[in-house]
Design a protein around this motif. Structure first.
Motif, PDB file in Angstrom:
ATOM      1  N   PHE A  71      -9.239  -2.774   7.003  1.00 28.20           N
ATOM      2  CA  PHE A  71      -9.891  -3.917   6.349  1.00 28.20           C
ATOM      3  C   PHE A  71      -9.119  -5.205   6.617  1.00 28.20           C
ATOM      4  CE2 PHE A  71     -12.322  -0.784   3.968  1.00 28.20           C
ATOM      5  CZ  PHE A  71     -13.551  -1.433   3.812  1.00 28.20           C
ATOM      6  N   ASN A 127       0.817  -1.210   0.000  1.00 31.89           N
ATOM      7  CA  ASN A 127       0.000   0.000   0.000  1.00 31.89           C
ATOM      8  C   ASN A 127       0.851   1.259   0.000  1.00 31.89           C
ATOM      9  OD1 ASN A 127      -2.346  -1.512   0.076  1.00 31.89           O
ATOM     10  ND2 ASN A 127      -2.436  -1.532   2.311  1.00 31.89           N
ATOM     11  N   VAL A 176      -6.782   2.594   5.278  1.00 35.08           N
ATOM     12  CA  VAL A 176      -7.857   1.740   4.756  1.00 35.08           C
ATOM     13  C   VAL A 176      -7.425   0.280   4.709  1.00 35.08           C
ATOM     14  CG1 VAL A 176      -9.292   1.246   2.735  1.00 35.08           C
ATOM     15  CG2 VAL A 176      -8.901   3.614   3.442  1.00 35.08           C
ATOM     16  N   GLY A 177      -6.238   0.037   4.183  1.00 38.03           N
ATOM     17  CA  GLY A 177      -5.745  -1.335   4.101  1.00 38.03           C
ATOM     18  C   GLY A 177      -5.609  -1.980   5.460  1.00 38.03           C
ATOM     19  N   VAL A 190      -6.482  -8.868   1.103  1.00 34.64           N
ATOM     20  CA  VAL A 190      -7.492  -7.851   1.425  1.00 34.64           C
ATOM     21  C   VAL A 190      -6.813  -6.533   1.801  1.00 34.64           C
ATOM     22  CG1 VAL A 190      -9.293  -7.190   3.074  1.00 34.64           C
ATOM     23  CG2 VAL A 190      -9.270  -9.495   2.101  1.00 34.64           C
ATOM     24  N   THR A 219      -7.624  -3.395  -0.859  1.00 32.72           N
ATOM     25  CA  THR A 219      -8.419  -2.259  -0.381  1.00 32.72           C
ATOM     26  C   THR A 219      -7.566  -1.005  -0.220  1.00 32.72           C
ATOM     27  OG1 THR A 219      -8.096  -2.993   1.911  1.00 32.72           O
ATOM     28  CG2 THR A 219     -10.109  -3.707   0.796  1.00 32.72           C
TER      29      THR A 219
END
Length: 351
Positions: A122, A99, A118-119, A140, A144
């Motif tokens: 989630f 990310n 966000v990563g 995931v 994300t």
């Protein structure tokens, strides 16, 4: 409200609590932003230090190898630091590297920051929830986070840069009032649990505004150390001036007036370095104060590159980063003590 809905919401809250997912301003804009600053210190700012010291001492390994590599991993450094700050499990932390890479490349520091948040959140939700956790959780986390970082990051990053351009330009046009404002805001941000370093980098502060930011931070880091010298001794001075004045937050909450002497000092020094005694810094160091000597090194780097004489640079660093913040804040704080506005023990730290 239906009892079923109440139970459902209760289960959701319990699940989020179990996963340590807390949707709040404090979690994302104080905790996460503070950890982002640590990630920046460990990568980008360390790279700047290597580059500045290496250039001054002719250490080619520092300049050609360490500095560029440290700067290159700023995105992953931000993402991993934010994931740690959000109390993510190991797989989420490690996947956050992806990310950081994607977010930083497309959206700069803001992109990496958003992708990491966000990563991480989630990833925490699905962590240890499936038999194939070793595959699901990193996937995931990366999917994300990278989507948000690449889609939302660039526009927000552009907004922050535009804001920085506005501040930089306004300081050039109105150096006295803007010098006071920028110095005061950056000094206060350095002291409170907000990352002045992250802010300075996000808005790409530069030119006269960066000089005001430097002296604002130095006024608080040196200032808090010197005005609390009688309570905390030289050990307290070092911990605040070379560490962080943020250790005074508890005392500030009890007695906010102790914030005034260094803030007044910042507002005096800010206009001086935007007018009579021009000073500037690189964005990565402008919001750090004297913590780890980063701001002085940032001034040295920026002003050397701008062609200022070495003697002038060092005199300005010594006077505006150390001497004047100490002298002015001590004088103002002593007046406050004389008037009874600050009393013995108000700034005592419990080491």
């Amino acid at each position: 409200m239906d009892k079923v809905d109440v139970k459902k919401r209760g289960r959701i809250r319990a699940f989020l609590a179990k996963k340590e997912v807390e949707i709040s301003f404090e979690r994302y804009f104080i905790d996460a932003l503070s950890y982002m600053a640590l990630g920046l210190f460990a990568t980008l700012i360390t790279g700047v230090i290597f580059e500045t010291v290496g250039g001054s001492l002719n250490l080619t390994y520092f300049v050609d190898v360490l500095a560029p590599q440290a700067k290159a991993v700023a995105g992953p450094g931000i993402a991993v630091a934010v994931a740690v700050g959000l109390k993510a499990p190991p797989l989420v932390i490690f996947a956050s590297v992806i990310n950081g890479m994607v977010g930083y490349e497309l959206g700069g520091p803001v992109g990496a920051f958003l992708a990491a948040i966000v990563g991480s959140e989630f990833g925490k939700l699905v962590s240890r929830e499936t038999p194939i956790d070793i595959v699901v959780t990193p996937a995931v986390t990366a999917i994300t986070g990278s989507i948000v970082g690449s889609l939302v990051g660039p526009s927000i990053n552009q907004f922050m840069i535009s804001l920085g351009v506005l501040i930089n330009r306004a300081t050039e046009l109105q150096p006295i009032p803007m010098g006071m404002i920028v110095a005061a805001i950056m000094g206060i941000s350095l002291t409170l649990p907000i990352s002045s370093t992250a802010i300075a980098i996000m808005i790409a502060i530069a030119g006269p505004a960066s000089g005001a930011a430097v002296v604002g931070g130095c006024a608080h880091s040196i200032g808090f150390g010197i005005q609390s010298l009688r309570e905390n001794g030289w050990g307290g001075f070092v911990s605040q001036s070379l560490g962080s004045p943020m250790v005074q937050v508890g005392n500030i909450m009890k007695k906010p007036i102790i914030m005034l002497p260094p803030t007044i000092t910042a507002m005096i020094l800010g206009p001086l370095v935007t007018t009579l005694f021009p000073m500037e810094s690189i964005p990565a160091a402008a919001g750090t104060g004297t913590s780890g000597f980063v701001a002085p090194l940032g001034v040295l780097s920026a002003m050397t590159e701008a062609g200022y004489p070495a003697s002038e640079i060092w005199i300005k660093i010594i006077v505006f980063c150390f001497v004047l913040p100490a002298v002015l804040t001590w004088f103002i704080s002593e007046l406050f003590r004389k008037f009874g506005w600050i009393k013995a023990g108000d700034m005592k730290l419990n080491f």
